[in-house]
Design an enzyme around this catalytic site. Structure first.
Site, mmCIF file in Angstrom:
data_model
loop_
_atom_site.group_PDB
_atom_site.id
_atom_site.type_symbol
_atom_site.label_atom_id
_atom_site.label_comp_id
_atom_site.label_asym_id
_atom_site.label_seq_id
_atom_site.Cartn_x
_atom_site.Cartn_y
_atom_site.Cartn_z
ATOM 1 N N CYS A 7 60.419 -12.119 5.831
ATOM 2 C CA CYS A 7 59.189 -11.384 6.100
ATOM 3 C C CYS A 7 59.129 -10.583 7.426
ATOM 4 O O CYS A 7 59.919 -11.112 8.218
ATOM 5 C CB CYS A 7 57.934 -12.122 5.863
ATOM 6 S SG CYS A 7 56.479 -11.391 5.542
ATOM 7 N N ASP A 130 50.802 -21.769 4.124
ATOM 8 C CA ASP A 130 51.205 -21.514 5.659
ATOM 9 C C ASP A 130 50.560 -22.474 6.602
ATOM 10 O O ASP A 130 49.707 -23.165 6.319
ATOM 11 C CB ASP A 130 50.878 -20.046 5.987
ATOM 12 C CG ASP A 130 51.750 -19.423 7.245
ATOM 13 O OD1 ASP A 130 52.476 -20.203 7.940
ATOM 14 O OD2 ASP A 130 51.658 -18.455 7.777
#
Length: 214
Positions: A7, A130
């Site tokens: 990412c 996360d």
């Protein structure tokens, strides 16, 4: 074999390094406060370069409909990653507006946070876990802070529909993270950088090799 998402990519070189090493998904960040932010025009160039070689994920943070329409029209990602405070209803709205599946990020501090994933069942296509930034962390971002959470919290959340593990992963710890959580997909951003927003091509390759070998 575990799928890997890299990412926060912002250059053609980093796109090539990720895909050539075996990345399954690449993430483009649409959040102006992030050092990994790309404009719609930048993202279009990057997405066109990656298209057909890896799935393209557009990371958004409480994006409005106009922003979503621009991203959808010019970038045409395969998936969206809702990394803000999007409600289950908003996730459905994003799906309807874009015609694309949505990954919902859940920020984890304790077991109660993991339980919130149930609210998105049947709405988000995947949940991404996360680390929740501590309140004491200055200038914290919605993601990409380089922090890990207690992976053991996911021990009871190994679900057949799968999930994505993110937060504080690196080439050195990703194999252990996969063993502990059983994650079928792992996601990294700051863990393969030499400076905020600057990807290290060697670390990208090492991360993917370690994850695929786990």
């Amino acid at each position: 074999m575990v799928d890997v998402k890299i990412c926060g990519l912002s250059t053609l070189d980093s796109i090539d390094a990720a895909i050539d090493a075996g990345a399954d998904l690449i993430g483009l960040v649409f959040y102006s406060r992030s050092p990994r932010h790309v404009s719609v025009q930048q993202a279009k160039t990057l997405a066109d370069h990656a298209r057909g070689r890896a799935k393209i994920v557009a990371l958004i943070v409480d994006a409005d409909d106009v922003a979503l329409q621009d991203i959808n029209k010019y970038v045409a990602p395969d998936l969206y990653q809702a990394h803000g405070s999007e409600t289950p209803q908003r996730v459905l709205e994003i799906c309807a507006l874009t015609g694309k599946p949505v990954i919902k990020a859940i920020k984890v501090g304790d077991i109660k946070d993991i339980a919130k994933a149930a609210d998105y069942a049947g709405k988000a296509s995947l949940i991404l876990y996360d680390a929740k930034a501590p309140e004491t962390l200055a200038n914290a971002l919605p993601g990409g802070n380089g922090l890990a959470f207690d992976w053991n919290l996911l021990g009871s959340s190994r679900q057949s529909e799968g999930f994505i593990l993110s937060g504080g992963l690196s080439p050195d710890n990703v194999a252990k993270a996969i063993r502990v959580t059983g994650a079928p997909i792992v996601d990294v951003s700051s863990g393969v950088e030499f400076a905020p927003g600057k990807k290290d091509l060697g670390l990208i390759r090492k991360f993917i090799e370690a994850a695929k070998a786990a």
